[in-house]
Design an enzyme around this catalytic site. Structure first.
Site, PDB file in Angstrom:
ATOM      1  N   ASP A   1     -27.507 -18.305  38.465  1.00  6.91           N
ATOM      2  CA  ASP A   1     -28.165 -19.611  38.465  1.00  6.91           C
ATOM      3  C   ASP A   1     -27.388 -20.643  37.650  1.00  6.91           C
ATOM      4  O   ASP A   1     -26.560 -20.296  36.801  1.00  6.91           O
ATOM      5  CB  ASP A   1     -29.571 -19.489  37.869  1.00  6.91           C
ATOM      6  CG  ASP A   1     -30.606 -19.030  38.886  1.00  6.91           C
ATOM      7  OD1 ASP A   1     -30.228 -18.749  40.034  1.00  6.91           O
ATOM      8  OD2 ASP A   1     -31.798 -18.957  38.524  1.00  6.91           O
ATOM      9  N   ASP A   2     -27.709 -21.910  37.894  1.00  3.73           N
ATOM     10  CA  ASP A   2     -27.182 -23.049  37.116  1.00  3.73           C
ATOM     11  C   ASP A   2     -25.691 -23.288  37.318  1.00  3.73           C
ATOM     12  O   ASP A   2     -25.026 -23.858  36.442  1.00  3.73           O
ATOM     13  CB  ASP A   2     -27.479 -22.897  35.614  1.00  3.73           C
ATOM     14  CG  ASP A   2     -28.958 -22.722  35.331  1.00  3.73           C
ATOM     15  OD1 ASP A   2     -29.776 -23.053  36.200  1.00  3.73           O
ATOM     16  OD2 ASP A   2     -29.302 -22.249  34.227  1.00  3.73           O
TER      17      ASP A   2
ATOM     18  N   HIS B   1     -35.185 -24.599  39.770  1.00  2.00           N
ATOM     19  CA  HIS B   1     -34.789 -24.504  38.364  1.00  2.00           C
ATOM     20  C   HIS B   1     -36.055 -24.424  37.509  1.00  2.00           C
ATOM     21  O   HIS B   1     -36.982 -25.211  37.683  1.00  2.00           O
ATOM     22  CB  HIS B   1     -33.970 -25.755  38.008  1.00  2.00           C
ATOM     23  CG  HIS B   1     -33.404 -25.761  36.624  1.00  2.00           C
ATOM     24  ND1 HIS B   1     -32.702 -24.697  36.101  1.00  2.00           N
ATOM     25  CD2 HIS B   1     -33.402 -26.734  35.661  1.00  2.00           C
ATOM     26  CE1 HIS B   1     -32.289 -25.008  34.878  1.00  2.00           C
ATOM     27  NE2 HIS B   1     -32.711 -26.227  34.585  1.00  2.00           N
TER      28      HIS B   1
END
Length: 308
Positions: free
Chosen positions: A11-12, A132
């Protein structure tokens, strides 16, 4: 033997150059098989180039809680912004939502703008899209999120319901309260996503193995618990069809090299989470050879959403 397809999602992606490099290093080591892009991240364009260069499967990490919107008309005078002109934050977003302060048409506008920017950066629509800080399973938001996925033909998402979470006594009570809230929201989202024809892996893992709580044994244990639960839900263990059954799991991870201010973030600089040693700890754990060999031993095949 039961076949397990494991999507390890970093993620991110796009948060900062050091996060990008860490995720790429994990992908090249065979430890991450899929990434989720923050299009409002300060290094999103760089992340998209890296994904193209290394052929990394990439989806969208829709962000309504950290940093700035990508939709021009929402950058001023929007219900999605706090008094400083940024998104409300992980808990602030939830508070504003519960108080009825968020305009769902603006949520939809921003989500669509993020899909469009993803397309612009990568040259294709995202095969999967999640939220998110798990904003996509929140009340009201879940309906808008599902509508956007259906409109764009995005087939896959993430539903963060983790088997065995309640037994993870190493998670501090305050964090466990947040996780159990995410779990409850996720249960309430299943019908909504199903109605819109959206799919997700059979099992999700990632809350119990985040940051300092990640270890090879914790990942093994989470996967084993998930497989046992999945098999127990099968029609009958004696069913010959079970022998050829495939179970799909998504493991959410956040590897990277720690951010160094002022570089990084989604418009307001890197947060404490991105600057901590825990990002590096995840990276170092994921690339350990014993984890890779465990996958092979258990007939676990790493893949991405587009392989499902």
């Amino acid at each position: 033997m039961l076949q397990v397809k494991l999507i390890v999602t970093g993620d991110d992606f796009g948060y900062c150059p050091r996060r990008n490099q860490g995720i790429v290093d994990c992908f090249l080591a065979g430890a991450v098989s899929n990434v989720s892009l923050l299009v409002n991240g300060s290094a999103a364009a760089d992340a998209a180039k890296l994904a193209r260069r290394y052929n990394i499967p990439i989806g969208l990490h829709a962000n309504l809680s950290e940093g700035s919107p990508v939709c021009e008309v929402l950058k001023t005078n929007s219900s999605l912004l706090n008094q400083d002109g940024f998104f409300h934050g992980k808990m602030g977003f939830r508070t504003a939502l519960s108080e009825g302060l968020l305009n769902m048409s603006e949520v939809k506008q921003e989500l669509k703008a993020q899909v469009e920017l993803f397309h612009e950066l990568t040259g294709h629509l995202p095969p999967h899209m999640d939220g998110h800080q798990h904003i996509h399973v929140l009340p009201e938001v879940r309906h808008v999120f599902a509508e956007v996925l259906e409109e764009y033909g995005i087939k896959y998402t993430r539903v963060p319901i983790e088997p065995g979470l309640h037994n993870c006594d190493w998670i501090p009570p305050s964090l466990m309260d947040f996780y159990l809230g995410v779990e409850e929201d996720s249960f309430n989202t299943v019908d909504v996503f199903t109605r819109h024809g959206i799919r997700w892996p059979d099992i999700y893992i990632g809350l119990s193995t985040m940051g300092k709580n990640m270890s090879v044994s914790n990942i093994w244990s989470a996967i084993d618990t998930a497989i046992v639960e999945s098999v127990s839900k099968a029609p009958s263990p004696a069913d010959p069809m079970l022998q050829s059954r495939t179970v799909t799991i998504e493991l959410m991870v956040h590897p990277g090299y720690p951010s160094v201010p002022p570089v990084g973030g989604c418009g307001e600089g890197p947060d404490d989470f991105s600057q901590s040693w825990e990002r590096l700890h995840e990276l170092q754990t994921l690339i350990k050879p014993e984890l890779q060999s465990h996958y092979k031993t258990r007939n676990i095949q790493l893949c991405s959403f587009k392989d499902l």
